[in-house]
Design a protein around this motif. Structure first.
Motif, PDB file in Angstrom:
ATOM      1  N   PHE A   1      45.903  39.242  27.188  1.00  0.00           N
ATOM      2  CA  PHE A   1      45.354  38.671  28.410  1.00  0.00           C
ATOM      3  C   PHE A   1      43.848  38.831  28.492  1.00  0.00           C
ATOM      4  CE2 PHE A   1      49.718  39.389  30.111  1.00  0.00           C
ATOM      5  CZ  PHE A   1      50.016  38.043  30.205  1.00  0.00           C
TER       6      PHE A   1
ATOM      7  N   ALA B   1      41.152  36.441  30.205  1.00  0.00           N
ATOM      8  CA  ALA B   1      40.519  36.936  31.423  1.00  0.00           C
ATOM      9  C   ALA B   1      39.009  36.860  31.304  1.00  0.00           C
ATOM     10  CB  ALA B   1      40.946  38.381  31.678  1.00  0.00           C
TER      11      ALA B   1
ATOM     12  N   ALA C   1      33.835  31.655  35.873  1.00  0.00           N
ATOM     13  CA  ALA C   1      33.731  31.808  37.311  1.00  0.00           C
ATOM     14  C   ALA C   1      32.359  32.325  37.699  1.00  0.00           C
ATOM     15  CB  ALA C   1      34.809  32.775  37.806  1.00  0.00           C
TER      16      ALA C   1
ATOM     17  N   GLU D   1      40.046  40.127  36.310  1.00  0.00           N
ATOM     18  CA  GLU D   1      39.859  41.454  36.900  1.00  0.00           C
ATOM     19  C   GLU D   1      39.533  41.303  38.391  1.00  0.00           C
ATOM     20  OE1 GLU D   1      39.845  44.743  35.937  1.00  0.00           O
ATOM     21  OE2 GLU D   1      40.977  43.987  34.217  1.00  0.00           O
TER      22      GLU D   1
ATOM     23  N   MET E   1      41.317  48.462  35.414  1.00  0.00           N
ATOM     24  CA  MET E   1      41.020  48.493  33.989  1.00  0.00           C
ATOM     25  C   MET E   1      42.287  48.352  33.150  1.00  0.00           C
ATOM     26  SD  MET E   1      37.894  48.585  33.923  1.00  0.00           S
ATOM     27  CE  MET E   1      37.554  48.809  32.190  1.00  0.00           C
ATOM     28  N   LYS E   2      43.450  48.443  33.814  1.00  0.00           N
ATOM     29  CA  LYS E   2      44.668  48.424  33.030  1.00  0.00           C
ATOM     30  C   LYS E   2      44.833  47.118  32.265  1.00  0.00           C
ATOM     31  CE  LYS E   2      46.644  51.644  36.026  1.00  0.00           C
ATOM     32  NZ  LYS E   2      46.384  51.554  37.447  1.00  0.00           N
ATOM     33  N   ASN E   3      44.393  46.019  32.871  1.00  0.00           N
ATOM     34  CA  ASN E   3      44.546  44.724  32.217  1.00  0.00           C
ATOM     35  C   ASN E   3      43.784  44.651  30.900  1.00  0.00           C
ATOM     36  OD1 ASN E   3      46.230  43.743  34.063  1.00  0.00           O
ATOM     37  ND2 ASN E   3      44.694  42.629  35.230  1.00  0.00           N
ATOM     38  N   LEU E   4      42.676  45.367  30.813  1.00  0.00           N
ATOM     39  CA  LEU E   4      41.863  45.281  29.617  1.00  0.00           C
ATOM     40  C   LEU E   4      42.610  45.799  28.397  1.00  0.00           C
ATOM     41  CD1 LEU E   4      38.203  46.157  30.546  1.00  0.00           C
ATOM     42  CD2 LEU E   4      39.192  43.993  29.880  1.00  0.00           C
TER      43      LEU E   4
ATOM     44  N   ARG F   1      44.930  36.363  35.752  1.00  0.00           N
ATOM     45  CA  ARG F   1      44.655  37.676  35.179  1.00  0.00           C
ATOM     46  C   ARG F   1      43.170  37.987  35.113  1.00  0.00           C
ATOM     47  NH1 ARG F   1      49.327  40.813  34.441  1.00  0.00           N
ATOM     48  NH2 ARG F   1      50.971  39.263  34.633  1.00  0.00           N
TER      49      ARG F   1
ATOM     50  N   VAL G   1      33.509  36.468  42.983  1.00  0.00           N
ATOM     51  CA  VAL G   1      33.280  35.024  43.074  1.00  0.00           C
ATOM     52  C   VAL G   1      33.274  34.588  44.536  1.00  0.00           C
ATOM     53  CG1 VAL G   1      34.255  32.766  42.566  1.00  0.00           C
ATOM     54  CG2 VAL G   1      34.272  34.543  40.826  1.00  0.00           C
TER      55      VAL G   1
ATOM     56  N   ILE H   1      35.898  40.983  39.522  1.00  0.00           N
ATOM     57  CA  ILE H   1      35.223  39.713  39.213  1.00  0.00           C
ATOM     58  C   ILE H   1      35.759  38.607  40.117  1.00  0.00           C
ATOM     59  CG2 ILE H   1      34.847  37.964  37.443  1.00  0.00           C
ATOM     60  CD1 ILE H   1      33.436  40.449  36.752  1.00  0.00           C
TER      61      ILE H   1
ATOM     62  N   PHE I   1      37.743  33.213  31.664  1.00  0.00           N
ATOM     63  CA  PHE I   1      37.790  32.783  33.062  1.00  0.00           C
ATOM     64  C   PHE I   1      36.715  33.462  33.891  1.00  0.00           C
ATOM     65  CE2 PHE I   1      42.135  31.056  32.486  1.00  0.00           C
ATOM     66  CZ  PHE I   1      41.883  29.843  33.060  1.00  0.00           C
ATOM     67  N   SER I   2      36.571  34.767  33.642  1.00  0.00           N
ATOM     68  CA  SER I   2      35.575  35.512  34.411  1.00  0.00           C
ATOM     69  C   SER I   2      34.186  34.941  34.173  1.00  0.00           C
ATOM     70  CB  SER I   2      35.587  36.984  34.021  1.00  0.00           C
ATOM     71  OG  SER I   2      36.899  37.442  33.999  1.00  0.00           O
TER      72      SER I   2
END
Lengths: 334, 354
Positions: free
Chosen positions: A9, A13, A20, B134, A1-4, B132, B141, B137, A16-17
């Motif tokens: 970013f 993110a 994907a 998560e 969760m740190k990236n959030l 970057r 994939v 996720i 992309f998520s």
């Protein structure tokens, strides 16, 4: 969760998520209209075929058989598969109905849930043939005929073979298929039905291994340790589980086929190889090659001779053991 | 191992090592077996090899142990790898296909399988570090699409490796014996010892822990967190590849649908039960290995008892929950207070404190 927490970013993110994820989920939705795009100018009768969509060798042979038989009979076969979901199957049938195909063949995943869509087909005068597994509908005029393997009879044949082989006396380990599946229930009940009259035959352990080889091997290893030398017979609901049991028996230092009798159901090529090697004693065929019989029925239906077709047609099951495995193995298609 | 056995004084007096509760669970389970299934502990020698339920636990548990070792380092960086089950299937499919359709032989086949697994791990790592995404996720994939890839490689069917191609090398990897023990045990043990040495005798473990505990701070200290993360995902892929080869070698059939199915969740359970927190930071490899063996002991026990395999996950869930409850500091301090309250002040205080 740190990236959030890192806002610069997180947006990237997220995009992309999402991309994907949608890439992963898309193929699931794409196939239902596979059957569309018919060639209207074709004079050949068009048959819609809805398959279950699992990956087993048995199912592959089943699909292949229907496709080949349709080609041989000169039909234009449209293929759709339910990807193991009843909902997809119903949608595929609806789509065949709106395209106005000449007949529909369904290999249903489940017994229930078919009334509405079959009524639609009946209103449009499209004959329906049920293949392999059965359906339960209130009005059985909704389909013309059912053609399939008799999984109840398979258990009877296996039990009868065993009774004769061991002279009515044996301690049996049963490896069951997936719980709740109709072949599992039928193959279990029919086996019990026969051995009821032979009190010398006793089931000392009965466990589900979900028709899987790895699981059957692991389950059999555990049973071998718990019951040890008592085990005289293994009855597996399909060939894969029998092959797993054979490996476990060998690793326990015993000879499958001699020290412990192994019998199974399906009649796959690998089972015949095991019989020729002397490791499997008997397999009851559950024949997936139902295509020719289905096309024969379709031919009669299209010719308007529906009255002569019985409501239920069972494909004949045969028993194979080590005495006739070698001559049969060459002609196995699956 | 110094971090693992880092005893600290706290309010409760004693802080057990991370693997303690997994060990406690394992001991309790074995104790139940001691009374209910005495044959569980019987070990015989058959054909010069050891034979018994405990040997089965280690043999079948080898795959879980391999996956848990890879997963521990991933979790320690604050990530998670959901794709390892699918990578098991991909690796098995690649090895089986290379063996059966080409003339390259077993060494090339195994190398290709491991390369595919490492590649899958690298894809995870790149998605997570450079793009970057998560971890949950990014690896989801590959978890979903990986099984499709495995099916595609295998030609939408199970691939049987004929015995003449499997023996002796592949057959030995799955069913051979070394020092009287099934060979998968040796593979798992060697990987465990080597990983432990590399992680604890060099600075690698410290780097992993610092990236997991605080990525920004470790970046400020000059640690290249991208490389560290990429490495742990590649390593997790490698472990999954080894597991895939053992799985294939064991039954001689690559089954893209069932190989490694749901094993990623077992691996995560093993890591958590072993005392590594999902938030990253400190980790315990020993704990994860004990956790994996705990899960396998439970499954073997259930099979020996004759619990149907579709019911078996329920007792499994209960044991996992119990071990997690034991680990919960809140519950432990509550229990402590309750017990003390009972002794000193009678039952009214107990109700108040709950």
């Amino acid at each position: 969760m740190k990236n959030l927490l890192n806002t610069t970013f997180s947006r990237r993110a997220f995009v992309f998520s999402a991309l994907a994820l949608s890439a992963v989920l898309m193929p699931g939705c794409a196939n239902k209209d596979q059957a569309a795009g018919g060639d209207a100018g074709d004079k050949k009768p068009t048959i819609g075929f809805v398959q279950t969509g699992d990956l087993s060798d048995w199912r592959k042979a089943h699909t292949q058989s229907v496709k080949e038989a349709a080609e041989a009979a000169g039909y234009n076969l449209k293929f759709a598969d339910g990807q193991a979901k009843l909902e997809n199957q119903v949608k595929a049938v609806s789509s065949f109905i709106s395209q106005g195909v000449d007949a529909i063949i369904i290999a249903p995943l489940e017994v229930s849930g078919w009334d509405n869509v079959l009524e639609k087909a009946k209103k449009r005068n499209i004959p329906v043939l049920i293949l392999d597994r059965q359906v339960e509908v209130e009005d059985d005029s909704l389909y013309v005929t059912y053609i399939g393997a008799d999984t109840y009879n398979e258990g009877i044949l296996a039990a009868k073979w065993l009774v004769e082989k061991v002279d009515g006396k044996a301690k049996v380990v049963e490896l069951q298929g997936s719980q709740g599946a109709s072949p599992t229930i039928n193959r279990r009940d029919s086996f019990l039905e026969v051995i009821k009259d032979h009190p010398g035959i006793e089931i000392i352990a009965s466990q589900a291994a979900d028709y899987e080889l790895t699981k059957a091997k692991e389950v059999m290893e555990a049973i071998l340790k718990a019951k040890g030398d008592e085990i005289e017979v293994v009855y597996a609901h399909n060939d894969y589980m029998a092959l797993g049991a054979i490996q476990a028996i060998e690793e326990a230092g015993k000879k499958p086929g001699e020290d412990i009798i192994v019998l199974s159901i399906d009649g796959m090529k690998s089972a015949f190889e095991a019989m020729v090697a002397g490791k499997l004693n008997c397999t009851v065929e559950c024949n997936p090659l139902q295509g020719p019989k289905a096309m024969e029925a379709i031919g009669k239906i299209l010719a308007g001779e529906t009255d002569g077709i019985p409501k239920k047609q069972m494909v004949l099951d045969k028993v194979f053991d080590q005495s006739n495995a070698a001559e049969e193995i060459g002609s196995r298609k699956y | 191992m110094t971090q693992d056995v880092n005893l600290k004084k706290n309010r409760l007096g004693w802080q057990p090592p991370p693997a303690f509760y997994a060990l406690l669970g394992l001991a309790a389970l074995l104790l139940v077996n001691w009374f209910c299934i005495p044959s569980f502990f019987e070990i015989q020698v058959r054909d010069g090899n050891f034979y018994g339920s405990l040997i089965d636990v280690f043999n079948r548990g080898a795959i879980g142990v391999l996956l848990a070792i890879g997963m521990t380092l991933v979790v320690a960086t604050g990530g998670v790898d959901l794709s390892v089950g699918s990578v098991v299937a991909i690796c098995g499919a690649v090895v089986a296909i290379v063996l059966t359709t080409t003339q390259f032989g077993i060494v090339v086949a195994i190398a290709a399988g491991l390369l595919a697994a490492v590649g899958a791990g690298a894809v995870n790592g790149i998605l997570i570090t450079w793009l970057r995404i998560e971890p949950i996720i990014a690896t989801l994939v590959l978890m979903v699409s990986g099984r499709g890839i495995a099916k595609y490689i295998a030609g939408e069917q199970t691939v049987a490796v004929p015995p003449e191609l499997a023996s002796p090398t592949l057959d030995f990897l799955g069913n051979g014996h070394f020092l009287g023990l099934p060979f998968p045990i040796t593979i798992a043990a060697v990987l465990f010892v080597v990983t432990l040495l590399v992680v604890r005798r060099t600075s690698v473990g410290l780097l992993v822990e610092s990236v997991g505990a605080n990525p920004s701070a470790s970046r400020a200290c000059g640690i290249n967190d991208t490389v560290v993360k990429l490495t742990v995902y590649v390593f997790a892929g490698f472990c999954a590849g080894l597991a895939g080869i053992i799985d294939l070698a064991n039954i001689g059939i690559a089954d893209p649908t069932n190989a490694g199915a749901l094993s990623e969740l077992d691996a995560i359970f093993a890591v958590l039960v072993g005392g590594t927190a999902l938030t990253g930071g400190r980790f315990s490899l020993t704990g994860a290995v004990i956790g994996a063996l705990l899960l396998q002991t439970l499954m073997t026990t259930l099979y020996t008892w004759g619990v149907p395999s579709d019911v078996a996950p329920v007792p499994k869930a209960i044991v996992i929950l119990l071990v997690c409850l034991l680990q919960s500091p809140t519950l432990r301090s509550w229990l402590e207070r309750t017990l003390r309250g009972n002794r000193k002040m009678g039952s009214r205080q107990v109700e108040a404190s709950s």
